[in-house]
Design an enzyme around this catalytic site. Structure first.
Site, PDB file in Angstrom:
ATOM      1  N   SER A 122     109.264  78.619 -47.782  1.00 32.91           N
ATOM      2  CA  SER A 122     109.496  78.883 -49.204  1.00 32.91           C
ATOM      3  C   SER A 122     108.797  80.144 -49.706  1.00 32.91           C
ATOM      4  CB  SER A 122     109.045  77.682 -50.046  1.00 32.91           C
ATOM      5  OG  SER A 122     107.639  77.531 -49.994  1.00 32.91           O
ATOM      6  N   LYS A 182     102.991  77.737 -54.204  1.00 32.85           N
ATOM      7  CA  LYS A 182     104.048  78.286 -55.053  1.00 32.85           C
ATOM      8  C   LYS A 182     103.457  79.297 -56.044  1.00 32.85           C
ATOM      9  CE  LYS A 182     107.626  75.751 -53.685  1.00 32.85           C
ATOM     10  NZ  LYS A 182     107.001  75.340 -52.399  1.00 32.85           N
TER      11      LYS A 182
END
EC number: 3.4.21.88
Length: 210
Positions: A120, A159
């Site tokens: 990611s 993230k």
């Protein structure tokens, strides 16, 4: 081991490190088992080679250099720069040494490593299997890459974090991954990413497109 770093000289450096700050030539000679005359000769050589700091006083303590730590396996040599564009000749002699991997990464007390699973964050070069350096922090600024705990996950996730009113938006650096949004009170920030250690083979990176 560098050819000039003979077993005796290596033992002298190791003994100096063991004895710590303030170790004198006489103490090191006794630790290694050589005469004062021999230690004096070897210390002069080690200073000329850059493995011991220059003497501040005649009978001052011995101090090993970063070069010595690297040669003893406690640091890494830095062989200059490498071009990512026009080819350049690789340098053969190290221009400097880092005393430790911690110094190379600029780590501070409390920093820790986490191994990354998934793809990611490939857009910023963080690949599956890499390690990220995390600096503990209860909060981060908008746009920083953070390690967070989110509802329904037993593990932390990496993230980019943004605040939107009462919510927190977590975005990936891979266009194939969805953005996540949670109420701020349900998100627990563990720290911010301050570095990366790549351990895998080079792979294609992805960048987020707005």
């Amino acid at each position: 081991m560098p050819p000039e770093l003979t077993p005796t000289r290596r033992s002298i450096l190791q003994a100096t490190l063991r004895l710590g700050a303030g170790a004198t030539a006489g103490q090191v000679a006794q630790e290694v088992g050589i005469t004062k005359q021999a230690i004096s000769q070897q210390v002069n050589i080690l200073r000329k080679l850059g493995y011991l700091q220059p003497a501040e006083t005649r009978y001052g303590p011995l101090q090993v250099t970063d070069r010595a730590r690297a040669a003893l396996g406690e640091g890494l040599p830095i062989y200059g720069q490498i071009a990512a564009g026009i080819p350049a000749l690789a340098e053969q002699s190290p221009e400097d040494f880092t005393p430790s991997i911690e110094a190379l990464l600029g780590l501070k007390a409390g920093d820790f490593l986490l191994r990354v699973r998934g793809e990611s964050m490939t857009g910023i070069g963080v690949m599956d299997g890499d390690y990220v350096v995390v600096r503990p922090a209860p909060e981060v600024h908008d746009g920083e890459v953070a390690v967070v705990l989110v509802p329904g996950d037993n593990a932390a996730t990496l993230k980019r974090l943004y605040h939107f009113g009462q919510d927190i938006l977590l975005t990936s650096e891979n266009p194939a991954m969805p953005r996540l949004s949670f109420p701020a009170e349900q998100v627990q920030v563990q720290g911010r990413m301050v570095g990366r250690v790549g351990v895998g083979a080079p792979r294609v990176s992805h960048r987020v497109t707005e």
